[in-house]
Design a protein around this motif. Structure first.
Motif, short mmCIF file in Angstrom:
data_model
loop_
_atom_site.label_atom_id
_atom_site.label_comp_id
_atom_site.label_asym_id
_atom_site.label_seq_id
_atom_site.Cartn_x
_atom_site.Cartn_y
_atom_site.Cartn_z
N PHE A 1 15.61 17.18 22.30
CA PHE A 1 15.50 17.16 21.00
C PHE A 1 16.57 16.54 20.29
CE2 PHE A 1 11.33 19.12 20.76
CZ PHE A 1 11.07 20.22 22.09
N LEU A 2 17.60 16.75 20.81
CA LEU A 2 18.91 15.86 20.61
C LEU A 2 19.48 14.94 21.40
CD1 LEU A 2 21.45 19.90 20.77
CD2 LEU A 2 19.93 18.06 18.33
N TYR A 3 19.94 14.01 21.31
CA TYR A 3 20.24 12.77 21.42
C TYR A 3 21.44 12.69 21.75
CZ TYR A 3 15.36 12.31 22.52
OH TYR A 3 13.98 12.43 22.36
N LYS A 4 22.23 11.92 22.66
CA LYS A 4 23.42 11.44 22.10
C LYS A 4 23.75 10.33 21.08
CE LYS A 4 25.43 12.99 26.67
NZ LYS A 4 26.36 12.46 27.59
N THR A 5 24.53 9.65 20.95
CA THR A 5 24.81 9.25 19.10
C THR A 5 24.90 7.52 19.68
OG1 THR A 5 27.00 9.54 18.78
CG2 THR A 5 24.65 11.04 17.83
N ASN A 6 26.57 7.64 21.40
CA ASN A 6 26.62 6.40 21.97
C ASN A 6 27.47 5.25 20.93
OD1 ASN A 6 25.56 7.17 24.40
ND2 ASN A 6 23.99 6.42 23.85
N THR B 1 22.71 13.74 17.76
CA THR B 1 22.12 13.31 16.59
C THR B 1 20.08 14.34 17.89
OG1 THR B 1 20.67 12.12 14.67
CG2 THR B 1 21.08 11.23 17.16
N THR B 2 19.35 14.64 16.29
CA THR B 2 18.17 15.29 16.70
C THR B 2 17.20 13.77 16.85
OG1 THR B 2 17.54 15.10 13.98
CG2 THR B 2 18.93 16.94 14.85
N PHE B 3 16.35 15.05 16.93
CA PHE B 3 15.29 13.93 16.77
C PHE B 3 14.28 12.78 16.03
CE2 PHE B 3 11.39 16.04 16.08
CZ PHE B 3 11.90 17.42 15.28
N LEU B 4 14.39 13.47 14.37
CA LEU B 4 14.44 12.58 13.66
C LEU B 4 15.65 11.85 13.33
CD1 LEU B 4 13.70 15.74 11.66
CD2 LEU B 4 11.80 14.17 12.62
N SER B 5 16.32 11.54 13.78
CA SER B 5 17.20 10.75 13.57
C SER B 5 16.45 9.16 13.94
CB SER B 5 18.40 10.75 14.35
OG SER B 5 19.30 9.29 13.98
N PRO B 6 16.86 8.41 12.16
CA PRO B 6 16.12 7.21 12.51
C PRO B 6 16.48 5.91 13.90
CG PRO B 6 17.87 6.94 11.05
CD PRO B 6 17.97 8.35 11.15
N THR B 7 18.27 6.46 14.76
CA THR B 7 17.90 5.33 15.60
C THR B 7 17.77 6.31 16.82
OG1 THR B 7 20.08 7.75 16.21
CG2 THR B 7 20.73 5.35 14.98
N VAL B 8 17.00 7.81 17.12
CA VAL B 8 15.67 7.58 18.08
C VAL B 8 14.46 6.88 18.30
CG1 VAL B 8 14.52 9.37 19.51
CG2 VAL B 8 17.11 10.05 18.61
N VAL C 1 21.01 21.52 29.62
CA VAL C 1 20.09 20.50 28.76
C VAL C 1 19.38 19.41 29.05
CG1 VAL C 1 21.36 18.30 29.05
CG2 VAL C 1 22.49 19.96 28.68
N ARG C 2 18.20 19.43 30.35
CA ARG C 2 17.25 18.58 30.74
C ARG C 2 15.62 19.18 30.59
NH1 ARG C 2 19.54 15.50 35.32
NH2 ARG C 2 20.67 13.64 33.97
N SER C 3 15.71 19.86 30.79
CA SER C 3 14.40 21.36 30.36
C SER C 3 14.90 22.33 30.01
CB SER C 3 13.39 21.53 31.29
OG SER C 3 14.30 21.96 32.72
N ALA C 4 14.53 23.70 29.73
CA ALA C 4 14.07 25.01 29.37
C ALA C 4 14.20 25.96 30.49
CB ALA C 4 13.38 25.28 28.35
#
Lengths: 469, 579
Positions: free
Chosen positions: A82-87, A96-103, A453-456
């Motif tokens: 659900f959270l991604y590094k912006t790089n 950024t979130t999964f809703l970001s246009p970069t994802v 980070v990877r799983s709950a």
């Protein structure tokens, strides 16, 4: 000199014990789940929780409350889904979130499961006692268990990420359940013959709280002419001495008042288990746990059945912005109507009590002791918890070693409904006590805030029991 | 190897160190600082996938009264919901006078003498009566008048002030022995041109005993009636009016003691006129009438009439000329001209004498629109077929010139001489929006302050569709220009394709016409909507056609946009970050 050495060793041991306890106590963070990693750990006197036919190597009495602290979360999705590094070095944001246009949609939806589960479990053994008798091995235990399970359907994230027109989204699997009860159990295991051991445990259950919210129907239909959401759901709560708190204007449930805390239900269950030495070195085991039911009393039920339809704003004022039917006023009304989708109204037509089956668990295992090095064994375990739509399964391949009697360790790889993980357990079993710590999921990466980070999938089980002979 | 094994064995034998290692391993594993949750997370969301579309709804009924507001301009009004422009103008004071006749009419003094006793005639004592049978006085009455001003072209009659005629009847006897004692129904018949209230059918009757022996009778003379228009020559006229006749009789009494008359004894009748002032006259006049009409400035026009593309084709524009003419002389205005964006000529306008008159100068044959009717004595309509030329492209001002304003000399009128009359002239320019086939107006509006609403949203392409329902009887054309906060045109960065033409309605609620429309906004430069776009300049052209000619623009006509749908191609990106 030897005496000094022994004295120093004692001091060091004491320090280390205290240090170890401190570390272990500090390590109890977050939530964990039932420790499957202990299934093949013979030094774990509390294995009978996984199979009542397992007998401890000695009698024991648990450290009060800390005899077996079992905390964990499970999930088949993780933070990095659900959270991604912006790089992007120039961006002020690292995440950024999964809703970001970069994802990309493919990247995100490829990680989402049909049913996205996030569970939390807490088990606390308040008191446990086991004793070896002539006839077998008896146990007595008082535990408190709490579990919370949520399901977020694939369609929910599909709608959030890709919500588009001329499509219908069925989100009816959106649900959450939480259950807490105390369990008083009495168990007995005995050898039937050289190969077969059986065990049984009788449990009396006292319900503390039970709640379930689910949508039997939650459909979102987006078309060019109309957006419609139809929701039909129920909220069931069992909590002694409680009542719904309602909105004064419209009467929908907005909380729970606990007037006088009390027992929420009564129940009983039985654990059945058996082990069978197939051949030398190969032992099969099976157990059926929590076969029983709970009758919940003081049931509070609320339901919702709402349809929200948006076919456009009406009479959009063109020249007079302050008009009553301005878009902002109409949007306020729409927001209020949308909120009603989540409004539940008390339903007093149903019975104030109901009974339900517990989530039975079937454990099937097999252990093979390496003939050339009998201190090493390999085990395979299948564990299935039957919980309706919350049903989960696990398959574990374990390697267990006990190089010396004092120490036993296990490493395993397991594949479950919540993904693949590695686990392990360490048991230190000097003469008078057993200390164990283990996890079914080694956490590979955590945030600086120690959120996986990877799983709950995180759990930790720690306990201290004192041996009695 | 041994050392390593020894280390491992130490570890295995020291459980608490082992625990510490395991715990630290369990806990610490690997901290990924890239997932530091204490730092801000980018809250930029993209919604809608490849595209998102849905209903927007419908607008409320947009009446023209909300778009074309009468309070935008003091020229714009509505009458029975119909829009019209009105501008009022005046003429400067129009003073008209005919100078007085400087001299007094000079009327001759006719007389009559009848000698009834001559010298040497035997005398008598006692009364003697003598008849008068249609006796004509020696001279006809005549009048001479000079000092007639230029404005008087001919005279028919004069009204006199303080004019009297004195009639003297007596006996002329030097001896004093014969006296006039009685008049027996002496009828003095005056000529027609003497107008006196003291006369009955131009006759004066003197009857009765004459105690003093002399009859002096004064009559008031109100006027002189020349009987027909008499031309003025060299500021004067001579008029011979006719004779005076006497009928009846007189009686004398003689007390003479001598035997014969020592002298002649005669009866005399004479008439004298006092000085007269001509106060009024009836005739044909040509006073000097100078009319200066103040132009009206067409400023403060509503916005939708200010665009340079505006062309008016008004079915029946009007100039309403309102004149109060106190003079008893009609006024004829010839070759008046009205100048605006073009000049039109009005062959003749007629201003009635001593009346409040209204002249409608119209394009069509009849006047059909007057929101403020005037209660006048008389109304005229003058058709000027090309009257629309004055307002075809709305001029800055409209002026009226009246180079030839003359009293109507084809008929005679009565007028006070020496009095200044003031003609009160006002006019209205009336432009009712009932149009011909070539009207073109433009309405501009700005949808602004978009940036504060759009700065958090990104969309590369938006398509909005709907159906425009209109009963406005004009074909509408749309153009949309995007601008930034400085008003700079962003068309090179943002393409806006809009349905240009919206069909005209029929002008009433039962004649609504629906036109599907589409507005497609496409970025040519990414991010321009989010970063720069602040306003849309909307230009709506409205044009009449042969199909809509004769229809009117009314404040109760309306537009509704129904079934509005929006599609955002590529979804919409929302920036919820606090920046």
């Amino acid at each position: 000199m030897i005496i000094d050495k022994q004295l120093n060793l004692k001091k060091m041991k004491t320090k280390n014990i205290l240090f170890g306890i401190f570390i272990c106590l500090m390590s109890v963070t977050g939530y964990a789940q039932d420790l499957k990693s202990s299934y093949f750990m013979k030094s774990d006197n509390l294995r009978h929780d996984l199979n009542p036919a397992f007998m401890g190597e000695s009698g024991y009495v648990s450290f009060p409350v800390l005899g077996n602290v079992n905390v964990g979360t499970q999930g088949n999705v993780g933070l990095n889904d659900f959270l991604y590094k912006t790089n992007d070095a120039s961006s002020q944001y690292k995440l950024t979130t999964f809703l970001s246009p970069t994802v990309s949609s493919d990247d995100f939806m490829g990680k989402i499961k049909k049913k996205n589960r996030i569970n939390a479990n807490v088990g606390l053994t308040l008191f446990s006692f086991g004793a070896t008798t002539k006839r077998g091995y008896n146990t007595f235990q008082l535990k408190v268990k709490s579990s919370t399970q949520t399901i977020l359907p694939y369609e929910l994230f599909d709608f959030m990420k890709n919500g588009t027109s001329n499509k219908e989204y069925d989100l009816k699997n959106l649900s959450a359940r939480s259950r807490s009860y105390a369990e008083l159990s009495v168990g007995h295991a005995r050898h039937i013959n050289k190969r077969l051991d059986i065990g049984i445990k009788l449990k009396a259950l006292v319900g503390i709280a039970n709640a379930e919210a689910k949508f039997d129907q939650l459909q979102v239909t987006l078309s060019d002419d109309q957006w419609q959401v139809h929701s039909r759901g129920t909220l069931n709560v069992n909590l002694g001495g409680s009542s719904f708190r309602k909105d004064k204007k419209e009467g929908w449930v907005n909380g729970i008042n606990v007037d006088k805390a009390g027992v929420a239900g009564w129940g009983g269950a039985i654990d059945l288990g058996a082990t069978y030495k197939v051949i030398d070195g190969l032992t099969a085991s099976a157990a059926l746990l929590d076969l029983g039911m709970m009758k919940w009393t003081t049931m509070l039920k609320a339901s919702s059945d709402e349809t929200f339809t948006f076919d456009g704003f009406s009479n959009i004022p063109v020249k007079d912005d302050g008009k009553e039917n301005s878009i902002s006023n109409q949007w306020t009304g729409i927001r209020d109507d949308l909120k009603k989708l989540g409004h539940f109204y008390e339903d007093k037509t149903v019975s104030s009590s109901h009974a339900e089956m517990l989530n039975a668990t079937l454990n099937l295992g097999a252990e093979y002791v390496l003939p050339s090095y009998k201190k090493l064994s390999f085990g395979i375990l299948s564990s299935t918890q039957f919980a309706g739509k919350y049903t989960s399964t696990l398959a574990m391949l374990s390697a267990n070693v006990r190089p010396i009697k004092l120490i036993e360790a296990s490493l395993n790889c397991n594949y479950s409904t919540y993904g693949t993980s590695f686990g392990g357990m360490l048991s230190i079993h000097p003469r008078f006590f057993t200390f164990f710590i283990g996890t079914d999921c080694f956490v590979a990466k955590v945030t600086p805030q120690y959120v996986p980070v990877r799983s709950a999938n995180v759990n930790c089980c720690i306990g201290l029991n004192f041996a009695i002979y | 190897m041994k050392r390593k094994f020894y280390s491992i064995s130490i570890l295995l034998c020291n459980p608490f160190k082992l625990v510490a290692v395991v715990v630290l391993f369990l806990l610490a594993s690997c901290v990924d600082h890239g997932y530091d949750l204490s730092k801000d997370i980018d809250l930029t969301f993209k919604l809608g996938g490849d595209s998102i579309s849905g209903p927007v709804g419908s607008t409320d009924t947009v009446f023209l009264s909300k778009i074309l507001k009468v309070d935008q301009s003091d020229m714009l009004n509505t009458y029975q919901n119909k829009y019209y422009l009105v501008k009022n103008g005046n003429a400067e004071n129009i003073n008209v006078s005919v100078k007085k006749i400087t001299s007094s009419p000079n009327v001759n003094t006719p007389f009559y003498t009848y000698t009834f006793l001559r010298t040497g005639d035997p005398t008598y004592k006692g009364s003697l009566s003598f008849p008068l049978n249609n006796v004509q006085l020696d001279q006809s009455m005549a009048m001479t008048l000079t000092g007639i001003p230029d404005e008087i072209k001919s005279l028919h009659a004069l009204s006199l002030e303080n004019a009297q005629a004195t009639i003297t009847v007596k006996i002329n006897d030097a001896s004093g022995t014969v006296n006039l004692t009685h008049l027996s129904n002496m009828v003095v018949t005056f000529p027609d041109f003497i107008v006196s209230s003291d006369l009955t059918d131009h006759k004066l009757v003197l009857n009765g005993d004459i105690p003093g022996g002399v009859v002096t009778k004064t009559i008031n003379v109100q006027g002189i009636d020349l009987g027909k228009e008499t031309a003025i020559v060299d500021h004067g006229l001579n008029f011979t009016g006719g004779a005076v006749y006497l009928n009846g009789g007189f009686t004398v009494n003689s007390s003479n003691n001598v035997s014969s008359m020592p002298n002649d004894v005669s009866f005399s009748f004479s008439m004298n006129f006092s000085a007269m002032t001509v106060s009024a006259a009836t005739g044909e006049f040509d006073p000097n009438i100078n009319v200066t009409v103040d132009p009206v400035k067409l400023n403060n026009l509503p916005d939708w009439l200010q665009d340079e593309s505006v062309k008016l084709d008004i079915y029946n524009p009007e100039i309403k000329l309102d004149v109060v003419n106190p003079i008893n002389i009609p006024v004829i205005v010839k070759n008046a001209s009205i100048t605006g964006s073009g000049t039109v000529s009005i062959p003749q306008l007629y201003i009635d004498a001593a009346k409040h008159s209204v002249n409608y100068i119209t394009r069509q044959k009849a006047m059909d629109f007057d929101p403020s009717p005037i209660n006048a004595d008389i109304y005229h309509t003058t058709q000027v077929s090309n009257l629309n030329d004055v307002i075809a492209t709305i001029p800055k001002q409209i002026s009226i010139t009246m180079p030839s304003v003359k009293a109507d000399q084809s008929v005679e009128h009565s007028i006070e001489l020496g009095k200044t009359y003031t003609l009160d002239m006002h006019y209205q320019v009336l432009i009712p929006f009932t149009f011909g086939g070539a009207l073109n107006i433009a309405y501009n509006d700005t949808i602004d302050d978009l940036h504060k609403n759009l700065k958090d949203y990104y969309a590369s392409e938006v398509v909005v569709t709907g159906v425009v329902c209109s009963d406005i009887p004009l074909d509408l054309t749309l153009s949309v220009t995007p601008v930034d906060s400085q008003g700079n045109d962003l068309s090179q960065y943002l393409t806006i394709n809009v349905t240009k033409d919206i069909a005209a309605g029929g002008g009433s609620t039962t004649s609504v016409v629906s036109t599907p429309i589409s507005v497609a906004i496409t970025e040519k430069q990414s991010g321009i909507i989010k970063e720069k776009l602040n306003a849309f300049i909307l230009k709506v052209g409205a044009a009449s056609s042969s199909a809509t000619a004769g229809k009117s623009l009314s404040s109760d006509q309306f537009l509704i946009v129904k079934n509005i749908h929006a599609k955002i191609v590529g979804g919409v990106t929302v920036d919820l970050n606090d920046n």
